[in-house]
Structures are given as structure tokens and as C-alpha cells.
Design a protein around this motif. Structure first.
Motif, mmCIF file in Angstrom:
data_model
loop_
_atom_site.group_PDB
_atom_site.id
_atom_site.type_symbol
_atom_site.label_atom_id
_atom_site.label_comp_id
_atom_site.label_asym_id
_atom_site.label_seq_id
_atom_site.Cartn_x
_atom_site.Cartn_y
_atom_site.Cartn_z
ATOM 1 N N LEU A 31 106.531 -59.322 35.618
ATOM 2 C CA LEU A 31 105.972 -60.584 35.126
ATOM 3 C C LEU A 31 104.522 -60.403 34.667
ATOM 4 O O LEU A 31 104.119 -60.935 33.626
ATOM 5 C CB LEU A 31 106.050 -61.655 36.215
ATOM 6 N N VAL A 32 103.736 -59.646 35.442
ATOM 7 C CA VAL A 32 102.334 -59.416 35.069
ATOM 8 C C VAL A 32 102.254 -58.688 33.733
ATOM 9 O O VAL A 32 101.439 -59.026 32.866
ATOM 10 C CB VAL A 32 101.614 -58.612 36.173
ATOM 11 N N MET A 33 103.122 -57.674 33.545
ATOM 12 C CA MET A 33 103.106 -56.932 32.286
ATOM 13 C C MET A 33 103.463 -57.840 31.108
ATOM 14 O O MET A 33 102.849 -57.756 30.038
ATOM 15 C CB MET A 33 104.067 -55.752 32.361
ATOM 16 N N VAL A 34 104.448 -58.702 31.319
ATOM 17 C CA VAL A 34 104.853 -59.603 30.233
ATOM 18 C C VAL A 34 103.754 -60.628 29.950
ATOM 19 O O VAL A 34 103.429 -60.897 28.783
ATOM 20 C CB VAL A 34 106.179 -60.311 30.588
ATOM 21 N N ILE A 35 103.179 -61.195 31.010
ATOM 22 C CA ILE A 35 102.152 -62.232 30.832
ATOM 23 C C ILE A 35 100.904 -61.651 30.172
ATOM 24 O O ILE A 35 100.453 -62.131 29.125
ATOM 25 C CB ILE A 35 101.792 -62.876 32.191
ATOM 26 N N VAL A 36 100.344 -60.600 30.784
ATOM 27 C CA VAL A 36 99.084 -60.040 30.282
ATOM 28 C C VAL A 36 99.296 -59.294 28.967
ATOM 29 O O VAL A 36 98.601 -59.541 27.974
ATOM 30 C CB VAL A 36 98.451 -59.113 31.339
ATOM 31 N N GLY A 37 100.265 -58.377 28.956
ATOM 32 C CA GLY A 37 100.506 -57.589 27.756
ATOM 33 C C GLY A 37 101.021 -58.423 26.597
ATOM 34 O O GLY A 37 100.595 -58.237 25.450
ATOM 35 N N GLY A 38 101.927 -59.362 26.881
ATOM 36 C CA GLY A 38 102.460 -60.205 25.820
ATOM 37 C C GLY A 38 101.410 -61.130 25.237
ATOM 38 O O GLY A 38 101.323 -61.291 24.014
ATOM 39 N N TYR A 39 100.597 -61.721 26.081
ATOM 40 C CA TYR A 39 99.534 -62.607 25.599
ATOM 41 C C TYR A 39 98.528 -61.828 24.752
ATOM 42 O O TYR A 39 98.118 -62.276 23.678
ATOM 43 C CB TYR A 39 98.828 -63.268 26.786
ATOM 44 N N GLU A 40 98.147 -60.632 25.240
ATOM 45 C CA GLU A 40 97.185 -59.800 24.516
ATOM 46 C C GLU A 40 97.749 -59.345 23.165
ATOM 47 O O GLU A 40 97.024 -59.270 22.175
ATOM 48 C CB GLU A 40 96.839 -58.571 25.368
ATOM 49 N N THR A 41 99.054 -59.075 23.125
ATOM 50 C CA THR A 41 99.664 -58.542 21.912
ATOM 51 C C THR A 41 100.011 -59.628 20.900
ATOM 52 O O THR A 41 99.793 -59.450 19.692
ATOM 53 C CB THR A 41 100.941 -57.757 22.271
ATOM 54 N N PHE A 42 100.527 -60.753 21.373
ATOM 55 C CA PHE A 42 101.101 -61.723 20.454
ATOM 56 C C PHE A 42 100.308 -63.026 20.314
ATOM 57 O O PHE A 42 100.566 -63.800 19.387
ATOM 58 C CB PHE A 42 102.533 -62.077 20.886
ATOM 59 N N VAL A 43 99.370 -63.306 21.219
ATOM 60 C CA VAL A 43 98.664 -64.592 21.155
ATOM 61 C C VAL A 43 97.188 -64.399 20.852
ATOM 62 O O VAL A 43 96.703 -64.741 19.769
ATOM 63 C CB VAL A 43 98.845 -65.396 22.466
ATOM 64 N N SER A 44 96.427 -63.848 21.795
ATOM 65 C CA SER A 44 94.979 -63.739 21.602
ATOM 66 C C SER A 44 94.414 -62.636 22.487
ATOM 67 O O SER A 44 94.979 -62.317 23.541
ATOM 68 C CB SER A 44 94.297 -65.065 21.935
ATOM 69 N N ARG A 45 93.309 -62.061 22.069
ATOM 70 C CA ARG A 45 92.640 -61.038 22.860
ATOM 71 C C ARG A 45 92.066 -61.632 24.132
ATOM 72 O O ARG A 45 91.549 -62.743 24.132
ATOM 73 C CB ARG A 45 91.502 -60.402 22.053
ATOM 74 N N LEU A 46 92.148 -60.849 25.215
ATOM 75 C CA LEU A 46 91.582 -61.282 26.485
ATOM 76 C C LEU A 46 90.144 -60.821 26.665
ATOM 77 O O LEU A 46 89.466 -61.251 27.595
ATOM 78 C CB LEU A 46 92.446 -60.761 27.647
ATOM 79 N N ASN A 47 89.686 -59.908 25.791
ATOM 80 C CA ASN A 47 88.307 -59.400 25.835
ATOM 81 C C ASN A 47 87.954 -58.852 27.221
ATOM 82 O O ASN A 47 86.961 -59.246 27.835
ATOM 83 C CB ASN A 47 87.313 -60.493 25.428
ATOM 84 N N LEU A 48 88.805 -57.943 27.705
ATOM 85 C CA LEU A 48 88.591 -57.358 29.027
ATOM 86 C C LEU A 48 87.900 -56.004 28.962
ATOM 87 O O LEU A 48 87.770 -55.325 29.984
ATOM 88 C CB LEU A 48 89.933 -57.196 29.746
ATOM 89 N N GLN A 49 87.470 -55.589 27.769
ATOM 90 C CA GLN A 49 86.818 -54.285 27.641
ATOM 91 C C GLN A 49 85.605 -54.205 28.557
ATOM 92 O O GLN A 49 84.737 -55.068 28.545
ATOM 93 C CB GLN A 49 86.380 -54.043 26.187
ATOM 94 N N GLY A 50 85.574 -53.150 29.372
ATOM 95 C CA GLY A 50 84.466 -52.954 30.294
ATOM 96 C C GLY A 50 84.642 -53.655 31.623
ATOM 97 O O GLY A 50 83.848 -53.430 32.540
ATOM 98 N N HIS A 51 85.680 -54.487 31.750
ATOM 99 C CA HIS A 51 85.910 -55.171 33.032
ATOM 100 C C HIS A 51 86.440 -54.160 34.051
ATOM 101 O O HIS A 51 87.339 -53.372 33.748
ATOM 102 C CB HIS A 51 86.920 -56.307 32.843
ATOM 103 N N PRO A 52 85.896 -54.148 35.274
ATOM 104 C CA PRO A 52 86.325 -53.132 36.257
ATOM 105 C C PRO A 52 87.788 -53.245 36.656
ATOM 106 O O PRO A 52 88.381 -52.261 37.105
ATOM 107 C CB PRO A 52 85.398 -53.405 37.462
ATOM 108 N N ASP A 53 88.393 -54.417 36.494
ATOM 109 C CA ASP A 53 89.786 -54.610 36.886
ATOM 110 C C ASP A 53 90.746 -54.583 35.709
ATOM 111 O O ASP A 53 91.915 -54.937 35.849
ATOM 112 C CB ASP A 53 89.946 -55.953 37.621
ATOM 113 N N GLN A 54 90.263 -54.142 34.551
ATOM 114 C CA GLN A 54 91.158 -54.076 33.392
ATOM 115 C C GLN A 54 92.266 -53.060 33.656
ATOM 116 O O GLN A 54 91.997 -51.919 34.028
ATOM 117 C CB GLN A 54 90.391 -53.664 32.135
ATOM 118 N N PRO A 55 93.547 -53.447 33.497
ATOM 119 C CA PRO A 55 94.633 -52.489 33.693
ATOM 120 C C PRO A 55 94.494 -51.313 32.737
ATOM 121 O O PRO A 55 94.149 -51.485 31.571
ATOM 122 C CB PRO A 55 95.894 -53.318 33.376
ATOM 123 N N GLU A 56 94.798 -50.106 33.226
ATOM 124 C CA GLU A 56 94.633 -48.895 32.418
ATOM 125 C C GLU A 56 95.508 -48.948 31.170
ATOM 126 O O GLU A 56 95.098 -48.523 30.089
ATOM 127 C CB GLU A 56 94.967 -47.673 33.281
#
Length: 211
Positions: free
Chosen positions: A80-105
Motif C-alpha cells: 500500500l505504501v509503494m502504491v500510495i507514495v510511488g503512484g502519487y509521485e508518478t501520476f499526480v504530483s511531486r512530493l519534493n522529498l529530495q534531501g529529506h532524511p526519510d525519503q525512501p531509497e
């Protein structure tokens, strides 16, 4: 004065703007998946409570099945996390997590193809847990009645009377084990096909850039 942030951004026409903005229609879907994640957290805590409170009366096989059930919930939650985070980032809008310490690899290089492969691998992992649970229960096929049979119904009633948390019956059949194994192998073949197709497309794209 021109906004530097908007410099170089092409101006879209009304129809293009409408079509591009339609991606936000997916937002309620991802919010719904977040609610589903909450349900799985509740299910995990419920099963964990059952495991802790009944640990002294459960058999080794019963404990093993409950632990596998917890692992199954965690793996579905990861999916679910992969679909929510990855799907939103890919198909809806950028999350702008660059440089965030908890950004998934994996999020730094995610795209539709990578997401498909990761989802396929996650589904194989979930299927493996279900198949392992089935194999464990299949070990009792010779000595435990089917839950749908009169003997199974009577066994469930007797177990309830003595206060045991064990079912006293099994819902696993030889044919069911066979078909579950075949379906699991189909998942594996499908994942290999997706990964191979993605590799061929990547090689084709790289070759096109060289020329």
C-alpha cells in the motif's frame, strides 16, 4: 515582473490545462488507500493482541500461522505504501522529498516501469506467505477434518466448548494446494515477464540516445 520559478514553463491552453488537471481526480483514490492502511493497522493490532493473550494455549502451528498472518499484513501494508507514495509521485504530483532524511531509497528513481516491477515483486512476496501458510495447514490434511464437513463442524463445536482457540479443522484441500501453487508460479512468471520487458525497453531507450 516574471516569476523565476515559472520561467521556462510552457503555457498550456484551456483544453490541455483541463486534461492535465484531471490527474487530481486520483487524489481521493490515494486518500482511500490511506484509510485502508489504517484498517490494516487495526487488523495487525487485533491479531497481535490475540497472539499475546492466547500464547499459553496455542499450539506451535497455531502460533506460526498467527505470526505468518502478521507478516502478511505487514507486506500488504508495504505494498500500500509503494502504491500510495510511488503512484502519487508518478501520476499526480511531486512530493519534493529530495534531501529529506526519510525519503525512501527507491523513490529517487521511481517511474511507471520501476513501480510495476516493485509491485509485482511485492505481490509475489504476499503470495509466498499465503502459500507457506497453506503448506503448514496441509500437513494436517490426513488427520483433521474439513471445516465444511459434518466432522469439521463438530470439531469446531468441541473446541469452542473446551475454550480452545484452535479451529480443530482445516479448509485446505489437495486440489486447493495445487491451484494455489500454480497461481503462485503464474505470479512469478508474470513478474519475470514484466522485468524482462522493462529491461528490453531500457536497452532500446539507451541505444536510441546513443544514436
Amino acid at each position: 515582473m516574471t516569476n523565476p520559478a515559472s520561467a521556462g514553463v510552457p503555457k498550456l491552453g484551456p483544453l490541455s490545462t483541463l486534461i492535465f488537471a484531471s490527474r487530481w481526480l486520483q487524489l481521493p483514490l490515494y486518500l482511500g488507500l490511506i484509510l485502508a492502511q489504517c484498517v490494516y493497522v487495526f487488523l495487525f493490532m487485533k491479531e497481535l493482541t490475540h497472539l499475546i493473550l492466547d500464547a499459553n494455549i496455542l499450539t506451535e502451528m497455531g502460533i506460526m500461522l498467527l505470526v505468518l498472518g502478521l507478516i502478511d499484513v505487514v507486506m500488504i501494508s508495504n505494498l500500500l505504501v509503494m502504491v500510495i507514495v510511488g503512484g502519487y509521485e508518478t501520476f499526480v504530483s511531486r512530493l519534493n522529498l529530495q534531501g529529506h532524511p526519510d525519503q525512501p531509497e527507491w523513490l529517487s528513481h521511481v517511474n511507471a516501469s520501476v513501480l510495476k516491477v516493485k509491485l509485482a515483486m511485492a505481490i509475489i512476496g504476499i503470495s509466498s506467505i499465503h502459500l507457506l501458510k497453506t503448506f503448514i495447514e496441509a500437513g494436517a490434511l490426513g488427520g483433521v477434518p474439513l471445516c465444511s464437513s459434518p466432522e469439521g463442524i463438530e470439531a469446531v463445536r468441541l473446541m469452542a466448548e473446551v475454550g480452545s482457540k484452535e479451529k480443530g479443522c482445516t479448509s485446505v484441500t489437495t486440489v486447493g494446494v495445487m491451484w494455489q501453487t500454480i497461481i503462485h508460479m503464474a505470479f512469478i512468471v508474470s513478474a519475470i515477464g514484466i522485468a524482462w520487458t522493462d529491461k528490453l525497453m531500457s536497452q532500446s531507450t539507451a541505444a536510441g540516445k546513443k544514436h
